[in-house]
Design a protein around this motif. Structure first.
Motif, PDB file in Angstrom:
ATOM      1  N   GLN A  54     -43.038 -46.589  26.168  1.00 50.06           N
ATOM      2  CA  GLN A  54     -44.469 -46.556  26.487  1.00 50.06           C
ATOM      3  C   GLN A  54     -44.708 -46.609  27.988  1.00 50.06           C
ATOM      4  O   GLN A  54     -45.560 -45.903  28.519  1.00 50.06           O
ATOM      5  CB  GLN A  54     -45.203 -47.714  25.798  1.00 50.06           C
ATOM      6  N   LYS A  55     -43.929 -47.429  28.691  1.00 46.39           N
ATOM      7  CA  LYS A  55     -44.059 -47.517  30.152  1.00 46.39           C
ATOM      8  C   LYS A  55     -43.738 -46.161  30.781  1.00 46.39           C
ATOM      9  O   LYS A  55     -44.436 -45.698  31.688  1.00 46.39           O
ATOM     10  CB  LYS A  55     -43.135 -48.607  30.701  1.00 46.39           C
ATOM     11  N   MET A  56     -42.710 -45.495  30.279  1.00 44.94           N
ATOM     12  CA  MET A  56     -42.348 -44.178  30.801  1.00 44.94           C
ATOM     13  C   MET A  56     -43.455 -43.160  30.527  1.00 44.94           C
ATOM     14  O   MET A  56     -43.782 -42.335  31.387  1.00 44.94           O
ATOM     15  CB  MET A  56     -41.016 -43.711  30.214  1.00 44.94           C
ATOM     16  N   ARG A  57     -44.049 -43.228  29.351  1.00 48.75           N
ATOM     17  CA  ARG A  57     -45.168 -42.324  29.023  1.00 48.75           C
ATOM     18  C   ARG A  57     -46.345 -42.561  29.954  1.00 48.75           C
ATOM     19  O   ARG A  57     -46.985 -41.608  30.424  1.00 48.75           O
ATOM     20  CB  ARG A  57     -45.610 -42.530  27.576  1.00 48.75           C
ATOM     21  N   ASP A  58     -46.652 -43.829  30.211  1.00 46.47           N
ATOM     22  CA  ASP A  58     -47.764 -44.161  31.104  1.00 46.47           C
ATOM     23  C   ASP A  58     -47.531 -43.603  32.504  1.00 46.47           C
ATOM     24  O   ASP A  58     -48.431 -43.018  33.111  1.00 46.47           O
ATOM     25  CB  ASP A  58     -47.967 -45.674  31.183  1.00 46.47           C
ATOM     26  N   ILE A  59     -46.328 -43.797  33.012  1.00 52.46           N
ATOM     27  CA  ILE A  59     -46.003 -43.311  34.356  1.00 52.46           C
ATOM     28  C   ILE A  59     -46.012 -41.787  34.391  1.00 52.46           C
ATOM     29  O   ILE A  59     -46.564 -41.180  35.310  1.00 52.46           O
ATOM     30  CB  ILE A  59     -44.655 -43.883  34.840  1.00 52.46           C
ATOM     31  N   ARG A  60     -45.437 -41.162  33.382  1.00 57.81           N
ATOM     32  CA  ARG A  60     -45.398 -39.703  33.330  1.00 57.81           C
ATOM     33  C   ARG A  60     -46.805 -39.110  33.244  1.00 57.81           C
ATOM     34  O   ARG A  60     -47.066 -38.052  33.807  1.00 57.81           O
ATOM     35  CB  ARG A  60     -44.559 -39.215  32.164  1.00 57.81           C
ATOM     36  N   SER A  61     -47.719 -39.791  32.568  1.00 60.00           N
ATOM     37  CA  SER A  61     -49.074 -39.252  32.422  1.00 60.00           C
ATOM     38  C   SER A  61     -49.799 -39.124  33.759  1.00 60.00           C
ATOM     39  O   SER A  61     -50.678 -38.289  33.906  1.00 60.00           O
ATOM     40  CB  SER A  61     -49.897 -40.106  31.457  1.00 60.00           C
ATOM     41  N   THR A  62     -49.414 -39.940  34.738  1.00 60.59           N
ATOM     42  CA  THR A  62     -50.045 -39.858  36.059  1.00 60.59           C
ATOM     43  C   THR A  62     -49.164 -39.138  37.082  1.00 60.59           C
ATOM     44  O   THR A  62     -49.601 -38.888  38.197  1.00 60.59           O
ATOM     45  CB  THR A  62     -50.388 -41.259  36.600  1.00 60.59           C
TER      46      THR A  62
END
Length: 101
Positions: A54-62
């Motif tokens: 989830q942390k990776m998804r959050d970072i990738r989204s921005t």
């Protein structure tokens, strides 16, 4: 199962750990499957992997332009930053509790 024996140099105390079962858990992080081996429960490993994913998804989204290596490093840096802040808060709370006693 394995037995790990070692010596703790701090204080000259000998530490012998008990037998620990190694669990093998397959998890998916950033669309890749990893097999994690360790003494933690399957549920614990799955929770940790889910939080990392989830942390990776959050970072990738921005930051959609990041390659996997940069994404992993940013995830590690963000996670360690959060850990240090929580550790400092914990130490402050322990100090406050000790002062009140």
């Amino acid at each position: 199962m394995y037995i790990k024996k070692g010596i703790c140099l701090a204080g000259g105390i000998r530490v012998v750990s008990e037998e620990k079962k190694k669990n093998r858990v397959s998890v998916e992080i950033n669309k890749r499957t990893y097999t994690i081996v360790g003494p933690e429960s399957k549920e614990h490993v799955e929770l940790v992997a889910s939080l990392v994913d989830q942390k990776m998804r959050d970072i990738r989204s921005t930051n959609k332009h990041l390659d996997s290596t940069k994404l992993a490093v940013l995830t590690a840096l963000n996670t360690m930053n959060e850990y240090i802040k929580l550790k400092e808060e914990h130490e402050e709370l322990i100090t406050l509790i000790e002062e009140e006693e």
